[in-house]
Design a protein around this motif. Structure first.
Motif, PDB file in Angstrom:
ATOM      1  N   VAL A 118       0.837  -1.205   0.000  1.00  0.00           N
ATOM      2  CA  VAL A 118       0.000   0.000   0.000  1.00  0.00           C
ATOM      3  C   VAL A 118       0.868   1.249   0.000  1.00  0.00           C
ATOM      4  N   VAL A 119       1.922   1.248   0.808  1.00  0.00           N
ATOM      5  CA  VAL A 119       2.823   2.412   0.856  1.00  0.00           C
ATOM      6  C   VAL A 119       3.464   2.644  -0.505  1.00  0.00           C
ATOM      7  N   LEU A 120       3.914   1.588  -1.172  1.00  0.00           N
ATOM      8  CA  LEU A 120       4.506   1.728  -2.498  1.00  0.00           C
ATOM      9  C   LEU A 120       3.489   2.270  -3.499  1.00  0.00           C
ATOM     10  N   ALA A 121       2.247   1.799  -3.394  1.00  0.00           N
ATOM     11  CA  ALA A 121       1.199   2.286  -4.300  1.00  0.00           C
ATOM     12  C   ALA A 121       0.920   3.766  -4.070  1.00  0.00           C
ATOM     13  N   LEU A 122       0.892   4.173  -2.802  1.00  0.00           N
ATOM     14  CA  LEU A 122       0.649   5.587  -2.487  1.00  0.00           C
ATOM     15  C   LEU A 122       1.797   6.454  -2.990  1.00  0.00           C
ATOM     16  N   ALA A 123       3.037   5.979  -2.828  1.00  0.00           N
ATOM     17  CA  ALA A 123       4.195   6.746  -3.288  1.00  0.00           C
ATOM     18  C   ALA A 123       4.187   6.891  -4.805  1.00  0.00           C
ATOM     19  N   ALA A 124       3.873   5.800  -5.493  1.00  0.00           N
ATOM     20  CA  ALA A 124       3.827   5.850  -6.955  1.00  0.00           C
ATOM     21  C   ALA A 124       2.730   6.791  -7.426  1.00  0.00           C
ATOM     22  N   ALA A 125       1.584   6.746  -6.733  1.00  0.00           N
ATOM     23  CA  ALA A 125       0.471   7.628  -7.109  1.00  0.00           C
ATOM     24  C   ALA A 125       0.835   9.081  -6.867  1.00  0.00           C
ATOM     25  N   SER A 126       1.537   9.338  -5.743  1.00  0.00           N
ATOM     26  CA  SER A 126       1.925  10.710  -5.428  1.00  0.00           C
ATOM     27  C   SER A 126       2.882  11.256  -6.481  1.00  0.00           C
ATOM     28  N   ASP A 127       3.857  10.456  -6.862  1.00  0.00           N
ATOM     29  CA  ASP A 127       4.812  10.890  -7.881  1.00  0.00           C
ATOM     30  C   ASP A 127       4.119  11.116  -9.217  1.00  0.00           C
ATOM     31  N   GLY A 128       3.199  10.226  -9.550  1.00  0.00           N
ATOM     32  CA  GLY A 128       2.449  10.391 -10.799  1.00  0.00           C
ATOM     33  C   GLY A 128       1.569  11.627 -10.766  1.00  0.00           C
ATOM     34  N   ALA A 129       0.973  11.887  -9.605  1.00  0.00           N
ATOM     35  CA  ALA A 129       0.107  13.056  -9.480  1.00  0.00           C
ATOM     36  C   ALA A 129       0.890  14.351  -9.687  1.00  0.00           C
ATOM     37  N   SER A 213      -2.929  14.434   3.990  1.00  0.00           N
ATOM     38  CA  SER A 213      -1.823  13.553   4.348  1.00  0.00           C
ATOM     39  C   SER A 213      -0.522  14.206   3.914  1.00  0.00           C
ATOM     40  N   THR A 214       0.597  13.589   4.264  1.00  0.00           N
ATOM     41  CA  THR A 214       1.886  14.138   3.855  1.00  0.00           C
ATOM     42  C   THR A 214       1.989  14.226   2.345  1.00  0.00           C
ATOM     43  N   ALA A 215       1.572  13.174   1.650  1.00  0.00           N
ATOM     44  CA  ALA A 215       1.642  13.173   0.188  1.00  0.00           C
ATOM     45  C   ALA A 215       0.705  14.226  -0.398  1.00  0.00           C
ATOM     46  N   GLN A 216      -0.483  14.357   0.170  1.00  0.00           N
ATOM     47  CA  GLN A 216      -1.417  15.365  -0.328  1.00  0.00           C
ATOM     48  C   GLN A 216      -0.885  16.777  -0.077  1.00  0.00           C
ATOM     49  N   ALA A 217      -0.276  16.986   1.095  1.00  0.00           N
ATOM     50  CA  ALA A 217       0.274  18.306   1.404  1.00  0.00           C
ATOM     51  C   ALA A 217       1.369  18.670   0.406  1.00  0.00           C
ATOM     52  N   LEU A 219       1.563  17.668  -2.667  1.00  0.00           N
ATOM     53  CA  LEU A 219       0.910  17.983  -3.944  1.00  0.00           C
ATOM     54  C   LEU A 219       0.272  19.372  -3.886  1.00  0.00           C
ATOM     55  N   ALA A 220      -0.328  19.714  -2.745  1.00  0.00           N
ATOM     56  CA  ALA A 220      -0.925  21.041  -2.590  1.00  0.00           C
ATOM     57  C   ALA A 220       0.136  22.132  -2.668  1.00  0.00           C
ATOM     58  N   GLU A 221       1.319  21.871  -2.107  1.00  0.00           N
ATOM     59  CA  GLU A 221       2.420  22.835  -2.192  1.00  0.00           C
ATOM     60  C   GLU A 221       2.889  22.986  -3.641  1.00  0.00           C
ATOM     61  N   GLU A 222       2.880  21.886  -4.373  1.00  0.00           N
ATOM     62  CA  GLU A 222       3.217  21.951  -5.799  1.00  0.00           C
ATOM     63  C   GLU A 222       2.211  22.832  -6.534  1.00  0.00           C
ATOM     64  N   LEU A 223       0.938  22.669  -6.191  1.00  0.00           N
ATOM     65  CA  LEU A 223      -0.121  23.488  -6.785  1.00  0.00           C
ATOM     66  C   LEU A 223       0.099  24.962  -6.465  1.00  0.00           C
ATOM     67  N   ALA A 224       0.460  25.258  -5.209  1.00  0.00           N
ATOM     68  CA  ALA A 224       0.683  26.647  -4.804  1.00  0.00           C
ATOM     69  C   ALA A 224       1.796  27.289  -5.632  1.00  0.00           C
ATOM     70  N   GLY A 225       2.848  26.516  -5.895  1.00  0.00           N
ATOM     71  CA  GLY A 225       3.941  27.042  -6.714  1.00  0.00           C
ATOM     72  C   GLY A 225       3.507  27.308  -8.140  1.00  0.00           C
ATOM     73  N   LEU A 226       2.740  26.388  -8.723  1.00  0.00           N
ATOM     74  CA  LEU A 226       2.292  26.554 -10.106  1.00  0.00           C
ATOM     75  C   LEU A 226       1.319  27.712 -10.244  1.00  0.00           C
ATOM     76  N   VAL A 227       0.419  27.877  -9.269  1.00  0.00           N
ATOM     77  CA  VAL A 227      -0.517  29.002  -9.315  1.00  0.00           C
ATOM     78  C   VAL A 227       0.242  30.321  -9.182  1.00  0.00           C
ATOM     79  N   GLY A 228       1.304  30.327  -8.355  1.00  0.00           N
ATOM     80  CA  GLY A 228       2.117  31.528  -8.228  1.00  0.00           C
ATOM     81  C   GLY A 228       2.750  31.929  -9.553  1.00  0.00           C
TER      82      GLY A 228
END
Length: 445
Positions: A118-129, A213-217, A219-228
């Motif tokens: 499950v952890v590997l799946a979450l990490a792969a999904a986070s990187d893909g996201a 979650s940590t992975a979601q946070a 991704l949200a920080e990535e979004l903040a940078g792109l919106v900036g």
């Protein structure tokens, strides 16, 4: 995005759905292993809860456990049988009742294997996201939000510190002014808030509809940078505004934030001049909610006060001069945020506001000097009597009523004041001069 259905497809886990088969699209953000009978205080939204059901002893034990999962917003329960008979019926029934997807883990499968997969799946999904979000870097803010919302499994918004919704995938569940206020006060709330990168005086915020979650946070920080980046790229080029315009003068006392605040307040405006605390801009549209917006952003700024003067539509030079004067009127009013449109200011007040303090003081002394000296020597108040008389449009009857004196007394006092001033207080031009001198004393230097 990893969902409950994603976990069913992981090779080697052999998970089997037992309840909530219509809820398999729920996003999974992390995994949590527990054997507590009531794990509620340790759970977070979006978690896959993994349990060997060691807490189960008899029918009825499932209710508090599954209810705790439901209250926390858990994504699903993955469980192996408490004994060789498999998962107890009341666990299945409680999951159906509380709408918690239940996945049966084969009894011969180690929880460490489940956790690792499950952890590997979450990490792969986070990187893909992150990669999919970065692929939309050149897209408008609305497209970025739609992509991020899909990847996070949560609604997203971009908010301006002025209290405006810049973009959003759904209606905001609470007043935007309340969201900004909570951010300014660092108060907890139902939304997760992150500042958009860029260092503007008026910040933009990313709001996400839930805990992350940590992975979601990340991704949200990535979004903040792109919106900036998108915000900076979309900065409006300077141009010209045809015809009559309003000119807005804005001062941020004690800081150099006026330019950024004015640009955010008037996104379609034309900056005319900026000198630290004070900036001027021409605009074809003045937002009626400007006072509310400036009050909303004020806690986020360094400025001690925000002052704003607004002209009526006019040729640019005329509007500019009017805005400058109304700004001075605003400066003489109390309050941390003061907005003064020109239609709220009497013509004589507007003229006096534009006059230097020395000129106003000289006008008052030249016109009212003898009357002021007489009042000081005789302990009278003829200055007040004259003011009330003029504010009653020169009506002895109305003025006498306002001062609670006989009309003949009022006439005598006005006559005496006229003698001291060398003026006929029944003549309009003399009345105008005296009234302007009286109002000049209302303008602090």
């Amino acid at each position: 995005m990893t969902t409950v259905k994603t976990l069913l497809g992981l090779p080697g886990l052999r998970l089997r759905p037992r309840a909530g088969t219509d809820l398999l699209d729920r996003p999974v953000t992390r995994i949590y292993v527990t054997e507590l009978s009531d794990p509620g205080r340790y759970l977070s939204a979006g978690e896959l809860v993994l349990s060997g059901l060691l807490w189960w002893r008899e029918p009825g034990d499932a209710e508090p456990f599954v209810a705790a999962l439901a209250r926390s917003g858990a994504a699903a329960l993955a469980a192996s049988g408490a004994d060789s008979d498999g998962i107890p019926d009341d666990v299945v029934e409680a999951c159906e009742r509380h709408r918690i997807p239940l996945l049966e883990v084969p009894i011969d499968l180690s929880f460490s294997v489940v956790t690792e997969q499950v952890v590997l799946a979450l990490a792969a999904a986070s990187d893909g996201a992150r990669k999919r979000l970065q692929a939309a870097a050149d897209a408008p803010v609305e497209t970025l939000l739609e992509r991020a919302s899909t990847e996070l499994g949560l609604p997203c918004w971009v908010l301006s510190g002025l209290g405006r919704v810049v973009a959003g995938v759904t209606p905001l569940p609470m007043p935007v002014e309340e969201v900004v206020r909570r951010y300014a006060g660092q108060e907890p709330g139902p939304l997760t808030l992150l500042p958009v990168e860029g260092g503007h005086a008026v910040p933009w915020l990313i709001a996400v509809g839930g805990a992350l979650s940590t992975a979601q946070a990340e991704l949200a920080e990535e979004l903040a940078g792109l919106v900036g980046v998108t915000r900076a790229r979309a900065a409006r080029p300077e141009g010209e505004l045809p015809g009559e315009v309003r000119v807005v003068a804005l001062r941020t006392e004690g800081s150099d934030e006026s330019r950024d605040v004015l640009r955010e307040l008037l996104p379609g405006g034309l900056l005319l001049e900026s000198a630290g605390e004070t900036s001027f801009a021409a605009t074809a549209h003045w937002p009626t909610e400007a006072a509310t917006e400036l009050s909303t952003v004020e806690p986020l700024l360094r400025a001690k006060r925000i002052l704003c003067g607004v002209s009526a539509p006019a040729p640019r030079d005329e509007a500019w001069a009017t805005a400058r004067y109304t700004l001075e009127v605003a400066a003489r009013r109390a309050g941390r945020v003061t907005v003064v449109p020109s239609n709220e200011v009497d013509a004589h007040t507007l003229l006096l506001a534009g006059a230097p303090a020395g000129v106003r003081a000289a006008l008052r002394r030249r016109v009212l000097g003898p009357l002021l000296e007489y009042d000081a020597e005789q302990h009278t108040d003829l200055v007040h009597t004259v003011r009330v008389f003029l504010e009653c449009s020169g009506s002895p009857t109305r003025a006498a009523k306002a001062l609670h004196v006989h009309v003949n007394t009022l006439r005598y006092r006005i006559g005496r004041a006229g003698e001291l001033l060398g003026a006929d207080l029944t003549e309009f031009t003399d009345q105008l001069d005296v009234y302007l001198a009286l109002r000049a004393g209302d303008q602090p230097g």
